[in-house]
Design a protein around this motif. Structure first.
Motif, mmCIF file in Angstrom:
data_model
loop_
_atom_site.group_PDB
_atom_site.id
_atom_site.type_symbol
_atom_site.label_atom_id
_atom_site.label_comp_id
_atom_site.label_asym_id
_atom_site.label_seq_id
_atom_site.Cartn_x
_atom_site.Cartn_y
_atom_site.Cartn_z
ATOM 1 N N LEU A 24 48.493 -17.153 -14.051
ATOM 2 C CA LEU A 24 49.880 -16.733 -14.234
ATOM 3 C C LEU A 24 50.762 -17.882 -14.700
ATOM 4 O O LEU A 24 51.754 -17.672 -15.394
ATOM 5 C CB LEU A 24 50.441 -16.154 -12.930
ATOM 6 C CG LEU A 24 49.947 -14.773 -12.544
ATOM 7 C CD1 LEU A 24 50.403 -14.404 -11.139
ATOM 8 C CD2 LEU A 24 50.429 -13.730 -13.545
ATOM 9 N N GLY A 25 50.401 -19.099 -14.329
ATOM 10 C CA GLY A 25 51.153 -20.272 -14.756
ATOM 11 C C GLY A 25 50.800 -20.743 -16.158
ATOM 12 O O GLY A 25 51.344 -21.729 -16.633
ATOM 13 N N GLY A 26 49.874 -20.052 -16.821
ATOM 14 C CA GLY A 26 49.552 -20.372 -18.205
ATOM 15 C C GLY A 26 48.239 -21.097 -18.414
ATOM 16 O O GLY A 26 47.906 -21.464 -19.542
ATOM 17 N N VAL A 27 47.457 -21.325 -17.347
ATOM 18 C CA VAL A 27 46.170 -22.011 -17.478
ATOM 19 C C VAL A 27 45.099 -20.990 -17.887
ATOM 20 O O VAL A 27 44.984 -19.926 -17.281
ATOM 21 C CB VAL A 27 45.770 -22.691 -16.147
ATOM 22 C CG1 VAL A 27 44.383 -23.317 -16.256
ATOM 23 C CG2 VAL A 27 46.799 -23.736 -15.752
ATOM 24 N N GLY A 124 52.105 -29.549 -13.052
ATOM 25 C CA GLY A 124 53.155 -30.545 -13.247
ATOM 26 C C GLY A 124 54.533 -29.929 -13.328
ATOM 27 O O GLY A 124 55.393 -30.407 -14.068
ATOM 28 N N VAL A 125 54.737 -28.853 -12.571
ATOM 29 C CA VAL A 125 56.031 -28.159 -12.594
ATOM 30 C C VAL A 125 56.497 -27.905 -11.166
ATOM 31 O O VAL A 125 55.731 -28.018 -10.213
ATOM 32 C CB VAL A 125 55.948 -26.798 -13.333
ATOM 33 C CG1 VAL A 125 55.534 -26.976 -14.772
ATOM 34 C CG2 VAL A 125 55.006 -25.824 -12.630
ATOM 35 N N PHE A 130 57.026 -22.892 -12.839
ATOM 36 C CA PHE A 130 55.933 -21.936 -12.680
ATOM 37 C C PHE A 130 56.407 -20.529 -13.030
ATOM 38 O O PHE A 130 55.756 -19.800 -13.775
ATOM 39 C CB PHE A 130 55.393 -21.967 -11.251
ATOM 40 C CG PHE A 130 54.395 -20.880 -10.968
ATOM 41 C CD1 PHE A 130 53.089 -20.991 -11.413
ATOM 42 C CD2 PHE A 130 54.766 -19.735 -10.283
ATOM 43 C CE1 PHE A 130 52.164 -19.991 -11.162
ATOM 44 C CE2 PHE A 130 53.845 -18.731 -10.035
ATOM 45 C CZ PHE A 130 52.549 -18.862 -10.481
ATOM 46 N N LEU A 131 57.567 -20.150 -12.502
ATOM 47 C CA LEU A 131 58.084 -18.803 -12.758
ATOM 48 C C LEU A 131 58.439 -18.604 -14.227
ATOM 49 O O LEU A 131 58.275 -17.498 -14.758
ATOM 50 C CB LEU A 131 59.290 -18.526 -11.859
ATOM 51 C CG LEU A 131 58.953 -18.443 -10.362
ATOM 52 C CD1 LEU A 131 60.232 -18.289 -9.538
ATOM 53 C CD2 LEU A 131 57.986 -17.314 -10.072
ATOM 54 N N GLN A 135 56.946 -15.627 -16.482
ATOM 55 C CA GLN A 135 57.794 -14.755 -17.297
ATOM 56 C C GLN A 135 57.319 -14.743 -18.744
ATOM 57 O O GLN A 135 57.250 -13.693 -19.377
ATOM 58 C CB GLN A 135 59.258 -15.197 -17.236
ATOM 59 C CG GLN A 135 60.198 -14.248 -17.960
ATOM 60 C CD GLN A 135 60.187 -12.848 -17.373
ATOM 61 O OE1 GLN A 135 60.394 -12.680 -16.185
ATOM 62 N NE2 GLN A 135 59.922 -11.845 -18.194
ATOM 63 N N GLN A 136 56.962 -15.913 -19.271
ATOM 64 C CA GLN A 136 56.470 -15.987 -20.642
ATOM 65 C C GLN A 136 55.183 -15.181 -20.796
ATOM 66 O O GLN A 136 55.012 -14.444 -21.767
ATOM 67 C CB GLN A 136 56.239 -17.441 -21.047
ATOM 68 C CG GLN A 136 55.743 -17.586 -22.470
ATOM 69 C CD GLN A 136 55.540 -19.036 -22.862
ATOM 70 O OE1 GLN A 136 55.912 -19.951 -22.148
ATOM 71 N NE2 GLN A 136 54.919 -19.242 -24.011
ATOM 72 N N LEU A 137 54.276 -15.307 -19.818
ATOM 73 C CA LEU A 137 53.031 -14.544 -19.860
ATOM 74 C C LEU A 137 53.307 -13.044 -19.841
ATOM 75 O O LEU A 137 52.724 -12.285 -20.606
ATOM 76 C CB LEU A 137 52.132 -14.926 -18.683
ATOM 77 C CG LEU A 137 50.808 -14.175 -18.574
ATOM 78 C CD1 LEU A 137 49.889 -14.545 -19.733
ATOM 79 C CD2 LEU A 137 50.131 -14.466 -17.258
#
Length: 197
Positions: A24-27, A124-125, A130-131, A135-137
Motif C-alpha cells: 500500500l505504501g508503494g513497494v 523513509g516516510v 505513507f497515507l 492515496q496515490q495507489l
C-alpha cells in the motif's frame, strides 16, 4: 523498491499484514502467496524473484531461525549483497537473536500491535507520507474505498469478496440504555461488522 519477503509460513499472519502495508505504501512486494499459482515451481519462482529484487526483507523469528527455506533465501541474498549491493533489511518479529551476518545491519521490528512504524522506517516516510502513497495507489488502481460509520473503510466484503456496491450501512439504537450502534453488512453473504458508537 522491489522487495522479496523471506519468512517462515508459521509467521504468515504478521508477515501478510506487514507486506500488505508495504504494498500500500508503494513497494513492489513479492510475497509467496501473492505470486505463486498451483503447479508453479516454488524454487524456480523464488529463485527468479531473488535474482530480480533490489531488497530482501528477512522476517526473523523463532520459526525463521530453524527454517531451511529462510536459511537458503538468506544465503542467496548475502551472495547478491556481496556481488551487486543488494539491500538486506532484517525485520524482527520477536526477540530471537539475529544471525551473525545480519547483526551489523540496521533492523526494524514488527510487533503484534505495530507494524506501521517498521513500514514507515523502510519507506523513509512518516504516517502522512505513507497515507499519500496509499492515496496515490488507490487513485491509480481505481479502487473504490467506502467508509462506514462504526466499522471503518472497506474495498470489498472481507467474507465473500463482494464489491462496495454490495455493502450497506446499518444502525440501531437501544432506547432503554441510550446506546447507538452502527456498522456495515454485506447484502450478498449477510456478513456484518460494527458496534457501539
Amino acid at each position: 523498491m522491489r522487495a522479496f519477503v523471506s519468512h517462515n509460513h508459521k509467521d504468515k499472519p504478521a508477515v501478510r499484514s506487514f507486506a500488505t502495508k508495504l504494498r500500500l505504501g508503494g513497494v513492489d512486494t513479492w510475497l509467496d502467496e501473492w505470486e505463486l499459482s498451483p503447479g508453479d515451481s516454488i524454487p524456480g519462482k523464488v529463485g527468479v524473484a531473488l535474482d530480480t529484487v533490489d531488497t530482501v526483507l528477512v522476517c526473523w523469528s523463532k520459526h525463521a531461525s530453524t527454517s531451511e527455506w529462510v536459511k537458503s533465501e538468506l544465503e542467496t541474498a548475502i551472495i547478491r549483497r556481496l556481488e551487486d549491493g543488494l539491500r538486506i533489511i532484517p525485520v524482527r518479529l520477536d526477540d530471537t537473536p539475529l544471525p551473525a551476518l545480519l547483526r551489523p545491519l540496521y533492523w526494524v521490528s514488527v510487533t503484534e500491535d505495530d507494524d506501521q512504524t517498521a513500514v514507515n522506517k523502510i519507506l523513509g516516510v512518516d504516517t502522512t507520507g505513507f497515507l499519500q502513497g496509499v492515496q496515490q495507489l488507490l487513485d491509480e488502481a481505481t479502487i473504490e474505498a467506502v467508509s462506514f460509520h462504526g466499522a471503518g473503510v472497506y474495498v470489498i466484503c472481507p467474507n465473500c469478496g463482494a464489491p462496495p456496491a454490495k455493502l450497506e450501512q446499518w444502525g440501531a439504537t437501544d432506547y432503554d440504555r441510550g446506546d447507538h450502534y452502527a456498522g456495515v453488512r454485506c447484502t450478498e453473504c449477510r456478513w456484518e461488522e460494527g458496534g457501539e458508537v
